[in-house]
Design a protein around this motif. Structure first.
Motif, PDB file in Angstrom:
ATOM      1  N   GLY A   1     -86.267   9.014  29.284  1.00  0.00           N
ATOM      2  CA  GLY A   1     -84.823   8.923  29.482  1.00  0.00           C
ATOM      3  C   GLY A   1     -84.423   7.718  30.312  1.00  0.00           C
ATOM      4  N   ALA A   2     -85.247   7.382  31.282  1.00  0.00           N
ATOM      5  CA  ALA A   2     -84.972   6.189  32.089  1.00  0.00           C
ATOM      6  C   ALA A   2     -85.097   4.928  31.242  1.00  0.00           C
ATOM      7  CB  ALA A   2     -85.925   6.131  33.288  1.00  0.00           C
ATOM      8  N   VAL A   3     -86.132   4.868  30.405  1.00  0.00           N
ATOM      9  CA  VAL A   3     -86.311   3.711  29.513  1.00  0.00           C
ATOM     10  C   VAL A   3     -85.098   3.562  28.601  1.00  0.00           C
ATOM     11  CG1 VAL A   3     -87.667   2.785  27.580  1.00  0.00           C
ATOM     12  CG2 VAL A   3     -88.833   3.798  29.556  1.00  0.00           C
ATOM     13  N   GLN A   4     -84.578   4.696  28.106  1.00  0.00           N
ATOM     14  CA  GLN A   4     -83.424   4.641  27.204  1.00  0.00           C
ATOM     15  C   GLN A   4     -82.240   3.952  27.878  1.00  0.00           C
ATOM     16  OE1 GLN A   4     -80.429   6.765  27.604  1.00  0.00           O
ATOM     17  NE2 GLN A   4     -79.501   5.852  25.798  1.00  0.00           N
ATOM     18  N   GLU A   5     -82.082   4.173  29.170  1.00  0.00           N
ATOM     19  CA  GLU A   5     -80.997   3.513  29.901  1.00  0.00           C
ATOM     20  C   GLU A   5     -81.310   2.039  30.117  1.00  0.00           C
ATOM     21  OE1 GLU A   5     -79.256   5.368  33.390  1.00  0.00           O
ATOM     22  OE2 GLU A   5     -80.302   7.217  32.816  1.00  0.00           O
ATOM     23  N   SER A   6     -82.510   1.761  30.613  1.00  0.00           N
ATOM     24  CA  SER A   6     -82.968   0.401  30.897  1.00  0.00           C
ATOM     25  C   SER A   6     -84.410   0.497  31.389  1.00  0.00           C
ATOM     26  CB  SER A   6     -82.114  -0.252  31.985  1.00  0.00           C
ATOM     27  OG  SER A   6     -82.733  -1.439  32.463  1.00  0.00           O
TER      28      SER A   6
END
Length: 182
Positions: A108-113
């Protein structure tokens, strides 16, 4: 209808399938990447890796990838679609292992940035037993699905409403993999 003429009936090859048929020279490495990330031998079961793909696709609001990879995950998880829907609805209360929850938080963090992946998130995953390979692969699955989602949605491909089509694709993926699926 897709933003470009794919030269095919999109109802028969919706989403990324039509794009793969349209550009087989790019389909080959993209399918090889999906095969390596989602199906190759790994300490994370294929169903959990598909769940990561479905989760990120849901966060990206890519209906075709969310629904197809949800079906692929459900076909390979004992708890099936019920678990997939629980994860997509509320990761904090979903009945998954703490290790998988920590990996999904990284995804989920990767999806944001990519910069949202913190040492604290990685440490939390490690504390739950995640290996460096599992953390690496989670980040790469999430990053790859951000690309796949933008590819599918950026060209305006069809996302069928009928879940039976996704279930049929899931059977094909589980049996033959990504390389032989189009």
């Amino acid at each position: 209808m897709a933003h470009i003429d794919l030269g095919l009936d999109e109802t028969k090859l919706p989403g990324i399938s039509g794009l793969m048929r349209f550009r087989p020279e790019t389909a080959e490495p993209l399918n090889a990447l999906a095969e390596a990330l989602l199906r190759a031998p790994n300490s994370l079961p294929a169903g959990e890796r598909e769940l990561i793909a479905a989760y990120v696709s849901g966060l990206n609001e890519c209906r075709f990838c969310r629904d197809s990879h949800s079906a692929f995950a459900a076909a390979q998880l004992d708890e099936g679609m019920t678990l997939v829907q629980q994860v997509r609805a509320d990761l904090d209360t979903a009945p998954v292992s703490e290790k998988l929850r920590a990996l999904l938080r990284i995804a989920g963090a990767v999806q944001e940035s990519g910069r949202k992946v913190t040492t604290e998130l990685v440490a939390a995953a490690r504390a739950q037993g995640a290996t460096d390979v599992e953390i690496h692969d989670t980040v790469l699955i999430a990053a790859a699905f951000c690309m796949f989602n933008r590819y599918v949605d950026g060209l305006g491909t069809l996302a069928p409403d009928d879940p039976s089509g996704y279930a049929a694709s899931a059977r094909r993926i589980v049996e033959r993999g990504y390389i032989d699926s189009v």
